[in-house]
Scaffold this motif. Structure first.
Motif, PDB file in Angstrom:
ATOM      1  N   GLU A  81     -39.913  39.671   8.359  1.00  0.00           N
ATOM      2  CA  GLU A  81     -39.726  38.664   7.475  1.00  0.00           C
ATOM      3  C   GLU A  81     -38.122  38.010   7.511  1.00  0.00           C
ATOM      4  OE1 GLU A  81     -41.123  39.140   3.734  1.00  0.00           O
ATOM      5  OE2 GLU A  81     -43.346  39.666   4.517  1.00  0.00           O
ATOM      6  N   ALA A  84     -37.411  36.222  10.549  1.00  0.00           N
ATOM      7  CA  ALA A  84     -37.905  34.934  10.598  1.00  0.00           C
ATOM      8  C   ALA A  84     -37.210  34.024   9.871  1.00  0.00           C
ATOM      9  CB  ALA A  84     -39.351  35.088  10.225  1.00  0.00           C
ATOM     10  N   ARG A  88     -35.518  30.812  10.959  1.00  0.00           N
ATOM     11  CA  ARG A  88     -35.677  29.636  10.391  1.00  0.00           C
ATOM     12  C   ARG A  88     -34.261  28.566  10.122  1.00  0.00           C
ATOM     13  NH1 ARG A  88     -39.981  27.061   7.513  1.00  0.00           N
ATOM     14  NH2 ARG A  88     -39.374  25.708   5.880  1.00  0.00           N
ATOM     15  N   THR A 106     -40.447  28.090  14.443  1.00  0.00           N
ATOM     16  CA  THR A 106     -39.910  29.708  14.057  1.00  0.00           C
ATOM     17  C   THR A 106     -40.865  30.494  14.266  1.00  0.00           C
ATOM     18  OG1 THR A 106     -38.645  28.638  12.221  1.00  0.00           O
ATOM     19  CG2 THR A 106     -39.280  31.199  12.226  1.00  0.00           C
ATOM     20  N   HIS A 107     -42.199  30.342  14.249  1.00  0.00           N
ATOM     21  CA  HIS A 107     -43.193  31.358  14.807  1.00  0.00           C
ATOM     22  C   HIS A 107     -43.457  31.440  15.894  1.00  0.00           C
ATOM     23  CE1 HIS A 107     -44.053  33.054  10.771  1.00  0.00           C
ATOM     24  NE2 HIS A 107     -43.902  31.639  10.227  1.00  0.00           N
ATOM     25  N   LEU A 110     -40.802  33.528  17.527  1.00  0.00           N
ATOM     26  CA  LEU A 110     -40.972  34.891  17.200  1.00  0.00           C
ATOM     27  C   LEU A 110     -42.193  35.514  18.082  1.00  0.00           C
ATOM     28  CD1 LEU A 110     -40.627  34.790  13.117  1.00  0.00           C
ATOM     29  CD2 LEU A 110     -39.013  36.113  14.925  1.00  0.00           C
TER      30      LEU A 110
END
Length: 196
Positions: A81, A84, A88, A106-107, A110
């Protein structure tokens, strides 16, 4: 980085796979009718149940993606988290992305397992040069496959800068198969066979 490929002649087709950091490859003769399956296997293409996200197209620049990779490399945390959130913030500051594209991008970074480029080259019908086609696909694990539409393949050295447009498009597995198939030239695009 690994290099895999195929070499096709008038009478034979060979696929080859390289090992990371090795110059040598292992060549295996194959039937031309199985070439698409061989290429798909070489890049690890597999069925996925990924659904289109809130933003199925991400448009930004190469520089923004590079900044994201730098942020991930510099992240000194095992907390997903926290990583992330940092990623972000960097993506928003560098490229001005807004939701839902910002969250999806962002994801994607990741979850990125890797990316692959597939390039096909052959002597053209007129015998005056080489025709080339290519695609680049990002394998984002549970988020599926993403076709890089921009920059367009094939990329020549020195043509991509940090300001170059980056456009990623969510692409379902059957369409990736079609894209691989569409890379291969049709018979009327190949040089005319030589009479023996």
């Amino acid at each position: 980085m690994t290099n895999h490929g195929a070499v096709i002649g008038n009478d034979a087709c060979y696929v080859y796979e390289g090992w990371p950091g090795e110059l040598e490859s292992e060549y295996v003769r194959t039937d031309l009718s199985t070439l698409v399956w061989s290429l798909a296997r070489a890049v690890g293409l597999r069925a996925r149940d990924a659904k289109p996200p809130a933003a199925a197209v991400i448009t930004t620049t190469i520089g923004v993606m590079d900044a994201g990779f730098v942020a991930l490399a510099e992240a000194d945390t095992d907390d997903v988290e926290e990583a992330a959130e940092r990623l972000r913030a960097v993506l928003a500051a560098e490229g001005g992305l807004a939701d839902p594209e910002l969250t999806v991008f962002t994801h994607l970074l990741l979850q990125l397992n890797g990316n692959w480029r597939m390039t096909v080259a052959w002597n053209n019908r007129e015998g005056r040069g080489t025709d080339i086609r290519g695609i680049t696909v990002l394998d984002c694990g549970p988020l599926g496959y993403w076709l890089r539409e921009r920059p367009v393949e094939p990329i020549l050295p020195g043509t991509v800068t940090p300001d170059s447009e980056l456009r990623l498009v969510f692409t379902e597995v059957p369409r990736v198969w079609e894209l691989i198939t569409e890379l291969l030239p049709s018979v009327d695009q190949l040089p005319a066979p030589v009479e023996r």
